[in-house]
Design an enzyme around this catalytic site. Structure first.
Site, PDB file in Angstrom:
ATOM      1  N   GLU A  19       0.831  -1.216   0.000  1.00  8.14           N
ATOM      2  CA  GLU A  19       0.000   0.000   0.000  1.00  8.14           C
ATOM      3  C   GLU A  19       0.858   1.256   0.000  1.00  8.14           C
ATOM      4  O   GLU A  19       2.054   1.225   0.284  1.00  8.14           O
ATOM      5  CB  GLU A  19      -0.907   0.045   1.234  1.00  8.14           C
ATOM      6  CG  GLU A  19      -2.362  -0.329   0.986  1.00  8.14           C
ATOM      7  CD  GLU A  19      -3.134   0.752   0.232  1.00  8.14           C
ATOM      8  OE1 GLU A  19      -2.530   1.742  -0.227  1.00  8.14           O
ATOM      9  OE2 GLU A  19      -4.358   0.588   0.085  1.00  8.14           O
ATOM     10  N   ARG A  99      -7.382  -0.059  13.184  1.00 10.88           N
ATOM     11  CA  ARG A  99      -6.005   0.205  12.755  1.00 10.88           C
ATOM     12  C   ARG A  99      -5.967   1.370  11.778  1.00 10.88           C
ATOM     13  O   ARG A  99      -6.971   1.733  11.163  1.00 10.88           O
ATOM     14  CB  ARG A  99      -5.392  -1.022  12.087  1.00 10.88           C
ATOM     15  CG  ARG A  99      -6.012  -1.410  10.751  1.00 10.88           C
ATOM     16  CD  ARG A  99      -5.139  -2.420  10.033  1.00 10.88           C
ATOM     17  NE  ARG A  99      -5.719  -2.935   8.794  1.00 10.88           N
ATOM     18  CZ  ARG A  99      -5.654  -2.330   7.616  1.00 10.88           C
ATOM     19  NH1 ARG A  99      -5.072  -1.154   7.510  1.00 10.88           N
ATOM     20  NH2 ARG A  99      -6.190  -2.885   6.541  1.00 10.88           N
ATOM     21  N   ASN A 101      -5.075   3.099   8.272  1.00 12.80           N
ATOM     22  CA  ASN A 101      -5.070   2.657   6.878  1.00 12.80           C
ATOM     23  C   ASN A 101      -4.359   3.721   6.032  1.00 12.80           C
ATOM     24  O   ASN A 101      -3.309   4.221   6.448  1.00 12.80           O
ATOM     25  CB  ASN A 101      -6.498   2.381   6.403  1.00 12.80           C
ATOM     26  CG  ASN A 101      -6.541   1.413   5.234  1.00 12.80           C
ATOM     27  OD1 ASN A 101      -5.849   0.389   5.250  1.00 12.80           O
ATOM     28  ND2 ASN A 101      -7.341   1.701   4.230  1.00 12.80           N
ATOM     29  N   GLU A 120     -14.119  -4.540   9.436  1.00 12.06           N
ATOM     30  CA  GLU A 120     -14.725  -3.678   8.423  1.00 12.06           C
ATOM     31  C   GLU A 120     -16.149  -3.274   8.791  1.00 12.06           C
ATOM     32  O   GLU A 120     -17.013  -3.070   7.920  1.00 12.06           O
ATOM     33  CB  GLU A 120     -14.673  -4.332   7.038  1.00 12.06           C
ATOM     34  CG  GLU A 120     -13.244  -4.629   6.599  1.00 12.06           C
ATOM     35  CD  GLU A 120     -13.136  -5.215   5.204  1.00 12.06           C
ATOM     36  OE1 GLU A 120     -14.170  -5.266   4.492  1.00 12.06           O
ATOM     37  OE2 GLU A 120     -12.027  -5.645   4.825  1.00 12.06           O
ATOM     38  N   ASN A 147      -9.701   5.350   2.697  1.00 10.71           N
ATOM     39  CA  ASN A 147      -8.675   4.968   1.732  1.00 10.71           C
ATOM     40  C   ASN A 147      -8.111   6.183   1.016  1.00 10.71           C
ATOM     41  O   ASN A 147      -7.684   7.124   1.661  1.00 10.71           O
ATOM     42  CB  ASN A 147      -9.226   3.914   0.772  1.00 10.71           C
ATOM     43  CG  ASN A 147      -8.539   2.574   0.951  1.00 10.71           C
ATOM     44  OD1 ASN A 147      -7.315   2.511   1.109  1.00 10.71           O
ATOM     45  ND2 ASN A 147      -9.294   1.488   0.946  1.00 10.71           N
ATOM     46  N   ASP A 195      -9.703   2.132  -4.312  1.00 12.25           N
ATOM     47  CA  ASP A 195      -8.773   2.011  -3.191  1.00 12.25           C
ATOM     48  C   ASP A 195      -7.927   3.287  -3.153  1.00 12.25           C
ATOM     49  O   ASP A 195      -8.442   4.369  -2.960  1.00 12.25           O
ATOM     50  CB  ASP A 195      -7.945   0.736  -3.363  1.00 12.25           C
ATOM     51  CG  ASP A 195      -7.275   0.273  -2.081  1.00 12.25           C
ATOM     52  OD1 ASP A 195      -6.900   1.122  -1.250  1.00 12.25           O
ATOM     53  OD2 ASP A 195      -7.090  -0.945  -1.902  1.00 12.25           O
TER      54      ASP A 195
END
Length: 284
Positions: A19, A99, A101, A120, A147, A195
């Site tokens: 990522e 957490r 992201n 989620e 995101n 994303d």
């Protein structure tokens, strides 16, 4: 609309959840993370040198700092690594089951950092702005999978993805808070989920489609004008890099896939794909 693109493997890797690619101009390198593998990766295209640094917990993003080192969106808050690798907390805020992201540095040098629940759960995440001194300002509450984040070249608009909405939205700020959130572009059912994203010098927005195996580029008016098919099912994010910011790097994931193709988890690159916008390092 779709046209062939030369796609190369820049770094062969087996990241579970690659990522957040970011170009670090001070060190002429690309920085990205493996969230679930708890790794920070760097790659210098000029020399081919790379590094892999293990971290103590899941890491959603790592971005360059103005004075050297990195700022990291970790499971339990925002951490700082100095140029020598020493760690300290800028903001320690652990929430069980949650957490960090994706994250991005705004043109003013602040960090916009998103969170999500491991399960989620809808509305379990948020988007927070962190100033250089660690002061936190909530921008969005009750998001699900925070995101992609980016800015128009003139910094008048932010672009934002909460993945399950299947949308890219624009955000306008007033006095440090979001005053307007407007749908910008939508991804049709069955085509994957938006994303990570990046914005090029023409103001076009490039979006990676998780479970869609594509990059899509939208004009500043939200019209889809280019589709790039990729050799992986789960691209996660993209960023322009290289000395002239003309090469488009793409992180990928292999988590949750049975017998993924060889490039899954690697760092891909589309040479000479366009022209990026110089980024801003975190001011803290």
């Amino acid at each position: 609309m779709s046209r062939p693109a030369r796609i190369e493997v820049a770094v062969r890797e087996y990241a579970l959840l690659g990522e957040g690619p970011t170009w670090d101009p001070a060190l002429s390198r690309l920085v990205w993370v493996d969230i679930l593998g708890r790794r920070i990766h760097t790659y210098e295209p000029g020399s081919g040198r790379r590094s892999v640094t293990a971290v103590a917990q899941h890491i959603g993003a790592a971005k360059p700092r103005a004075g050297g080192g990195l700022v990291a969106n970790l499971r339990d808050g925002i951490g700082l690594y100095d140029a020598g690798g020493a760690f300290s907390w800028l903001r320690h805020d652990p929430v069980p089951g949650r957490r960090g992201n994706d994250a991005a540095v705004a043109p003013d040098g602040s960090l916009w950092a998103g969170t999500m629940r491991y399960d989620e759960r809808p509305g379990g995440g948020n988007l927070v702005r962190f100033a250089a001194d660690g002061t936190a300002t909530a921008l969005l509450d009750e998001v699900t999978i925070s995101n992609g984040i980016g800015w128009s070249p003139d910094a008048s608009l932010a672009y934002y993805v909460d993945t399950p909405t299947r949308r890219v939205d624009t955000l306008r700020l007033r006095e440090g808070r979001i005053s307007e959130r407007t749908p910008f572009a939508s991804v049709e059912p069955g085509a994957g989920y938006p994303d990570g994203l990046t914005v090029d010098a023409d103001g076009c927005v490039w979006v990676a489609l998780w479970d869609g195996g594509q990059l899509r580029r939208y004009t500043p008016h939200g019209s889809l004008d280019r589709i790039v098919d990729l050799p992986v099912a789960r691209p996660t994010a993209c960023a322009f890099g290289g000395p002239a910011l003309r090469d488009l790097y793409v992180t990928t994931a292999r988590t949750g896939l049975n017998d993924p193709p060889a490039p899954a988890g690697s760092l891909l690159v589309l040479p000479d794909a366009g022209h990026g916008v110089p980024g801003t390092p975190f001011a803290g």
